[in-house]
Design an enzyme around this catalytic site. Structure first.
Site, PDB file in Angstrom:
ATOM      1  N   ARG A  40      93.350  46.412  51.842  1.00  0.00           N
ATOM      2  CA  ARG A  40      93.350  47.080  52.944  1.00  0.00           C
ATOM      3  C   ARG A  40      92.010  48.081  52.938  1.00  0.00           C
ATOM      4  NH1 ARG A  40      96.845  43.838  53.763  1.00  0.00           N
ATOM      5  NH2 ARG A  40      98.753  44.166  54.937  1.00  0.00           N
ATOM      6  N   SER A  62     102.528  47.727  59.466  1.00  0.00           N
ATOM      7  CA  SER A  62     102.782  48.397  58.516  1.00  0.00           C
ATOM      8  C   SER A  62     102.542  50.042  58.601  1.00  0.00           C
ATOM      9  CB  SER A  62     102.366  48.131  57.097  1.00  0.00           C
ATOM     10  OG  SER A  62     102.927  46.695  56.748  1.00  0.00           O
ATOM     11  N   GLU A  79      98.268  53.578  56.368  1.00  0.00           N
ATOM     12  CA  GLU A  79      97.611  52.346  56.610  1.00  0.00           C
ATOM     13  C   GLU A  79      97.013  52.568  57.968  1.00  0.00           C
ATOM     14  OE1 GLU A  79      98.906  48.167  56.100  1.00  0.00           O
ATOM     15  OE2 GLU A  79      97.763  47.990  58.090  1.00  0.00           O
TER      16      GLU A  79
HETATM   17  N1  EPU Z   1     111.844  45.320  51.692  1.00  0.00           N
HETATM   18  C1  EPU Z   1     112.767  46.194  51.658  1.00  0.00           C
HETATM   19  N2  EPU Z   1     113.045  46.836  52.641  1.00  0.00           N
HETATM   20  C2  EPU Z   1     112.597  46.553  53.894  1.00  0.00           C
HETATM   21  C3  EPU Z   1     111.484  45.526  53.969  1.00  0.00           C
HETATM   22  C4  EPU Z   1     111.139  45.001  52.810  1.00  0.00           C
HETATM   23  O1  EPU Z   1     113.392  46.525  50.553  1.00  0.00           O
HETATM   24  O2  EPU Z   1     112.907  47.157  54.882  1.00  0.00           O
HETATM   25  C5  EPU Z   1     111.280  44.738  50.503  1.00  0.00           C
HETATM   26  C6  EPU Z   1     111.538  43.256  50.567  1.00  0.00           C
HETATM   27  O3  EPU Z   1     112.794  42.558  50.124  1.00  0.00           O
HETATM   28  C7  EPU Z   1     110.180  42.588  49.732  1.00  0.00           C
HETATM   29  C8  EPU Z   1     109.289  43.797  49.761  1.00  0.00           C
HETATM   30  O4  EPU Z   1     110.009  44.736  50.148  1.00  0.00           O
HETATM   31  O5  EPU Z   1     110.861  42.256  48.340  1.00  0.00           O
HETATM   32  C9  EPU Z   1     108.087  43.544  50.441  1.00  0.00           C
HETATM   33  O6  EPU Z   1     108.411  43.167  51.982  1.00  0.00           O
HETATM   34  P1  EPU Z   1     107.568  42.226  52.829  1.00  0.00           P
HETATM   35  O7  EPU Z   1     107.438  40.931  52.317  1.00  0.00           O
HETATM   36  O8  EPU Z   1     108.001  42.316  54.300  1.00  0.00           O
HETATM   37  O9  EPU Z   1     106.040  42.662  52.839  1.00  0.00           O
HETATM   38  P2  EPU Z   1     105.464  44.191  52.708  1.00  0.00           P
HETATM   39  O10 EPU Z   1     105.068  44.547  51.389  1.00  0.00           O
HETATM   40  O11 EPU Z   1     106.657  45.212  53.355  1.00  0.00           O
HETATM   41  C10 EPU Z   1     103.208  43.444  53.417  1.00  0.00           C
HETATM   42  C11 EPU Z   1     102.022  43.915  54.567  1.00  0.00           C
HETATM   43  C12 EPU Z   1     102.532  43.244  55.996  1.00  0.00           C
HETATM   44  C13 EPU Z   1     102.496  41.481  55.746  1.00  0.00           C
HETATM   45  C14 EPU Z   1     103.681  41.347  54.781  1.00  0.00           C
HETATM   46  C15 EPU Z   1     103.839  39.964  54.439  1.00  0.00           C
HETATM   47  C16 EPU Z   1     100.965  45.917  53.734  1.00  0.00           C
HETATM   48  C17 EPU Z   1     101.091  47.381  54.005  1.00  0.00           C
HETATM   49  N3  EPU Z   1     102.125  45.288  54.591  1.00  0.00           N
HETATM   50  O12 EPU Z   1     104.409  44.038  53.821  1.00  0.00           O
HETATM   51  O13 EPU Z   1     101.430  43.384  56.662  1.00  0.00           O
HETATM   52  O14 EPU Z   1     103.015  41.306  57.012  1.00  0.00           O
HETATM   53  O15 EPU Z   1     103.263  41.962  53.424  1.00  0.00           O
HETATM   54  O16 EPU Z   1     102.730  39.480  53.744  1.00  0.00           O
HETATM   55  O17 EPU Z   1     100.544  45.441  52.734  1.00  0.00           O
HETATM   56  C18 EPU Z   1     100.581  45.283  58.478  1.00  0.00           C
HETATM   57  O18 EPU Z   1      99.544  45.588  57.521  1.00  0.00           O
HETATM   58  O19 EPU Z   1     100.723  45.732  59.670  1.00  0.00           O
HETATM   59  C19 EPU Z   1     101.751  44.290  58.037  1.00  0.00           C
HETATM   60  C20 EPU Z   1     102.641  43.981  58.732  1.00  0.00           C
END
Ligand code: EPU
Length: 347
Positions: free
Chosen positions: A160, A229, A325
């Site tokens: 990012r 995010s 972010e």
């Molecule tokens: N999780 C929770 N609670 C929640 C949501 C998720 O415990 O409410 C846990 C999930 O179980 C999972 C982990 O957190 O193990 C990761 O969740 P997720 O796969 O939804 O991805 P993220 O790390 O929260 C990142 C990006 C997103 C992107 C997703 C999918 C960042 C800051 N965000 O989110 O990007 O869509 O991965 O690759 O890196 C964005 O930048 O706006 C964005 C949406």
């Protein structure tokens, strides 16, 4: 060049914050760029589709909203090479590529925003990031009033982050990007949810699966105003992870290097008891705790107050500072602070 005065930006930001800028410019050519006013002493902000921006004040700084469109495709034996105008829509570009048989970007489908914003924060999702396919960025230097082609190394992409947020910040404008999509394509399926797809999967099937996953978790900004995010996933040392694993089962994390692991900010926020939390018309999304939502036409300050609360609760519980972010913009321009408490606002 097209320009306006006293222009409402409410329809130009995905939090739907009601803010007005004194001047807005829509450069669409090199001539327009050289006709921009001198911005060296006045606060300004470069706005794409406004899907990663929180306007905090009722007034916004001078806005430059570039309008460079067009997609040209060339190919050689090994790859498709695309030159794409900064103001094209990212999601439309991804679907166009997949539909035209040019795979590679499918994991990045449905990411809101413009093509020009993609390199700034090196957008990423489901195991792929822009840096994997971006060959160069054409950038207009305010100082020399010339176009510069920055190769991938000069763009300094990381999680990012890029040179456009660092050394080149506010020194120029992204005009177009060049993508290199190899014809030898292999699906990237290591992310949870994609790892059950068959090996002979098509890029269209990957794209449809990502669309279904995103739609299940991430709210549509036109229905529930948000900027994706709100925080980055924090990088911590392996010892911090070990401590957490001593207290919790199944802590989600992504190994980065032997020295760093990335924790899931959404998980930390959820464990801090904030998933679904609401205050003053804003709240933490019920399905994805990393997304803050403007439920009731709240002000930018009310969204900021919620973000500060989330940051403080996670800091208190896990001693980890979640860095925003989303870009935060006051009337004086963008304010870059990791700790939101340092974001002092004039009353
Ligand atoms: N999780 C929770 N609670 C929640 C949501 C998720 O415990 O409410 C846990 C999930 O179980 C999972 C982990 O957190 O193990 C990761 O969740 P997720 O796969 O939804 O991805 P993220 O790390 O929260 C990142 C990006 C997103 C992107 C997703 C999918 C960042 C800051 N965000 O989110 O990007 O869509 O991965 O690759 O890196 C964005 O930048 O706006 C964005 C949406």
């Amino acid at each position: 060049m097209k320009s306006r005065k006293a222009y409402s930006l409410q329809d130009n930001n995905s939090f739907f914050i009601d803010t007005v800028c004194s001047e807005i410019y829509f450069p669409a050519s090199l001539d327009d760029l050289s006709a921009l006013p001198d911005l060296s002493t006045r606060p300004f902000y470069i706005l794409g589709d406004g899907s990663n921006t929180l306007f905090i004040d009722e007034q916004a700084p001078i806005i430059i909203k570039p309008n460079f469109t067009g997609i040209t495709v060339t190919e050689n034996d090994s790859a498709f090479i695309l030159e794409v105008g900064a103001s094209e829509n990212w999601h439309d570009l991804v679907t166009y590529c997949v539909d035209q048989g040019m795979p590679g970007l499918e994991n990045l489908v449905l990411i809101p925003g413009s093509v020009g914003a993609a390199p700034v924060q090196n957008i990423g999702a489901y195991g792929v990031e822009l840096a994997d396919y971006c060959q160069s960025v054409t950038w207009y230097d305010f100082n020399t009033q010339r176009l510069v082609v920055l190769d991938k190394q000069a763009c300094q992409f990381s999680y990012r982050d890029s040179a456009f947020k660092q050394a080149l910040y506010n020194k120029g404008l992204i005009i177009s990007i060049k993508l290199y999509l190899p014809k030898y394509w292999q699906a990237t399926l290591n992310y949870q949810g994609l790892d059950t797809l068959p090996e002979n999967v098509t890029s269209k099937q990957v794209m449809d699966t990502v669309i279904a996953m995103r739609q299940a978790k991430l709210p549509e900004p036109k229905v529930l105003p948000n900027a994706g995010s709100f925080f980055k996933n924090p990088l911590v040392s392996p010892s911090v992870l070990q401590q957490l694993q001593g207290q919790y089962n199944n802590v989600p994390y992504y190994q980065q290097s032997s020295a760093q692991v990335k924790l899931a900010a959404a998980w930390l926020i959820e464990q801090a008891g904030l998933k679904g939390y609401r205050q003053s018309g804003v709240g933490v999304h019920d399905n994805q705790a990393l997304v803050l939502i403007n439920y009731q036409q709240a002000t930018g300050r009310q969204v900021l107050a919620l973000a500060k609360h989330v940051q403080a609760c996670v800091k208190e519980k896990f001693n980890t500072l979640l860095q925003p972010e989303v870009k935060m913009v006051t009337v004086q321009g963008e304010k870059i602070f990791d700790d939101l408490d340092d974001l002092c606002l004039k009353q």
